[in-house]
Write a protein that holds these residues in place. Structure first.
Motif, short mmCIF file in Angstrom:
data_model
loop_
_atom_site.label_atom_id
_atom_site.label_comp_id
_atom_site.label_asym_id
_atom_site.label_seq_id
_atom_site.Cartn_x
_atom_site.Cartn_y
_atom_site.Cartn_z
N ALA A 1 0.80 -1.22 0.03
CA ALA A 1 0.01 0.18 -0.01
C ALA A 1 1.12 1.28 0.11
O ALA A 1 0.45 2.19 -0.64
CB ALA A 1 -1.01 -0.01 1.10
N ALA A 2 2.02 1.39 0.68
CA ALA A 2 3.05 2.18 0.74
C ALA A 2 3.41 2.67 -0.63
O ALA A 2 3.67 3.78 -1.16
CB ALA A 2 4.04 2.12 1.67
N ALA A 3 3.42 1.64 -1.68
CA ALA A 3 4.00 1.69 -3.07
C ALA A 3 2.85 1.94 -3.88
O ALA A 3 3.28 2.40 -5.18
CB ALA A 3 4.93 0.54 -3.36
N ASN A 4 1.64 1.68 -3.69
CA ASN A 4 0.51 1.90 -4.39
C ASN A 4 -0.63 2.52 -4.00
O ASN A 4 -1.39 1.74 -3.03
CB ASN A 4 0.38 0.24 -5.15
N PRO A 5 -0.94 3.77 -4.20
CA PRO A 5 -1.97 4.41 -3.51
C PRO A 5 -3.39 3.76 -3.86
O PRO A 5 -4.43 4.23 -3.08
CB PRO A 5 -2.03 5.72 -4.14
N ALA A 6 -3.43 3.06 -4.87
CA ALA A 6 -4.63 2.20 -5.06
C ALA A 6 -5.25 1.12 -4.09
O ALA A 6 -6.54 0.69 -4.15
CB ALA A 6 -4.58 1.53 -6.46
N LEU A 7 -4.20 0.84 -3.31
CA LEU A 7 -4.59 -0.04 -2.30
C LEU A 7 -4.69 0.49 -0.93
O LEU A 7 -4.25 1.36 -0.49
CB LEU A 7 -3.18 -1.09 -1.90
N GLY A 8 -5.98 0.01 -0.34
CA GLY A 8 -6.32 0.41 0.97
C GLY A 8 -6.26 -0.71 1.91
O GLY A 8 -6.27 -1.99 1.54
N VAL A 9 -5.98 -0.45 3.23
CA VAL A 9 -5.72 -1.51 4.30
C VAL A 9 -6.87 -1.20 5.40
O VAL A 9 -6.80 -0.14 5.85
CB VAL A 9 -4.25 -1.55 4.89
N VAL A 10 -7.43 -2.37 5.90
CA VAL A 10 -8.37 -2.34 7.04
C VAL A 10 -7.93 -3.27 7.97
O VAL A 10 -7.66 -4.46 7.57
CB VAL A 10 -9.81 -2.53 6.63
#
Length: 345
Positions: free
Chosen positions: A241-250
């Motif tokens: 997620a740090a490398a790809n803003p399209a990824l969100g983490v919950v």
């Protein structure tokens, strides 16, 4: 879409004991060599190994990356044969590591650093928890509307409930037969979650995808092949997620499983080198390197608050005899049969 049972068959058809990657650290003419076998991706653990080698001149590390099931099988075979294999083994399949310790396949090491660990993360001076990583959900920020981001398992069930849900075939999780970590997370869910049976039914009804690896699942979410991934290891998710803003983490706000990768020193290990590496992992400099690659996460602490969800229980997976229940043969067969039945419906 690859159905779970088909994928499991494909995984079983692959060559046994397949090493995933290798790399050597330190001088070629080192006076001491340490064989490290681990489920941790080389790219994630490399900064820690590099820092260890830099702090120990003349020490080299031969790093072998394995899948959890293969690593368990290999370590067990080495032990039964009285054969020296790895000097230190670190695995996310912590239930398998507890089984190895219980079967006499580990060497004792005792120090101020190991004794400083929480009681849940050390057992018989032969196994130690060296990381702190939450299990998380990962979603595609571009394709999942903000109002539909699941903040709990109940929310995920709500997304999968409608007959025409757009999330059909778009939720991924671990294949519990191909992944020791996936089996562990699913088993712990079955102990903790009132939603477990409903989730299995929902996954089956909507054609959820089961696969073997964190990297594959996360890449599928990033590409849009999947919209949501369930129970992915947080260290890999946070790094991606740090490398790809399209990824969100919950981190789910009902509860979050917290994994601490387990380390053991197998019989016949080069104890001085292996013990020095263990001590480094537990030291302040070592922990700082683990924090930088998300192997130690502040989100794993009981009072943590993350950006997407907070306030839920943190359930630390302790190292000790209770985990052997997860490997009881009768219970394992029953649990996998229940999983298969759910996906076959």
């Amino acid at each position: 879409m690859i159905r779970p049972l088909i994928l499991a068959a494909l995984c079983l058809a692959q060559p046994a004991m397949a090493q995933e990657a290798t790399r050597s650290f330190g001088p070629e003419a080192a006076t001491a060599r340490l064989v490290l076998r681990t489920t941790t991706d080389i790219a994630i653990l490399a900064p820690t190994v590099e820092a260890f080698v830099a702090a120990h001149p003349g020490q080299a590390v031969d790093f072998e990356q394995w899948g959890s099931n293969d690593l368990y099988d290999l370590t067990r075979r080495d032990c039964l044969a009285g054969r020296r294999g790895a000097d230190i083994v670190i695995s996310s399949g912590v239930h398998q590591m507890v089984k190895l310790v219980n079967d006499g396949c580990a060497t004792a090491w005792r120090s101020a650093a190991t004794l400083a660990l929480p009681p849940e993360l050390r057992w018989r001076d032969e196994i130690w928890g060296v990381t702190r990583e939450p299990a998380v959900m990962v979603y595609n920020r571009d394709l999942v509307p903000p109002g539909e981001v699941p903040l709990s398992r109940f929310d995920l069930l709500d997304l999968l409930r409608p007959a025409d849900t757009p999330y059909a075939g778009k939720v991924a999780t671990y294949d519990i037969e191909a992944s020791g970590l996936g089996y562990l997370f699913a088993f712990m869910d079955s102990q903790e979650a009132t939603t477990f049976g409903a989730l299995m039914e929902a996954f089956a009804r909507t054609g959820a995808v089961a696969t073997c690896c964190s990297a594959e699942i996360i890449a599928g979410v990033a590409s849009g092949d999947y919209l949501i991934a369930y129970n992915v290891l947080g260290s890999y998710a946070a790094t991606a997620a740090a490398a790809n803003p399209a990824l969100g983490v919950v981190i789910a706000n009902d509860y979050a499983l917290i994994l601490s990768r387990a380390a053991i020193l197998p019989p016949g290990a080069a104890v001085d080198s292996a013990g020095a590496f263990l001590e480094f992992l537990l030291s302040d400099p070592g922990r700082r390197t683990l924090e930088r690659t998300n192997l130690i996460s502040t989100a794993a602490s009981p009072d943590a608050e993350d950006d997407v969800a907070s306030g839920g229980r943190r359930v630390l997976i302790g190292l000790g005899l209770p985990l052997l229940i997860a490997l009881d043969q009768a219970k394992t067969r029953q649990f996998i049969a229940r999983w298969r039945e759910a996906f076959e419906n």
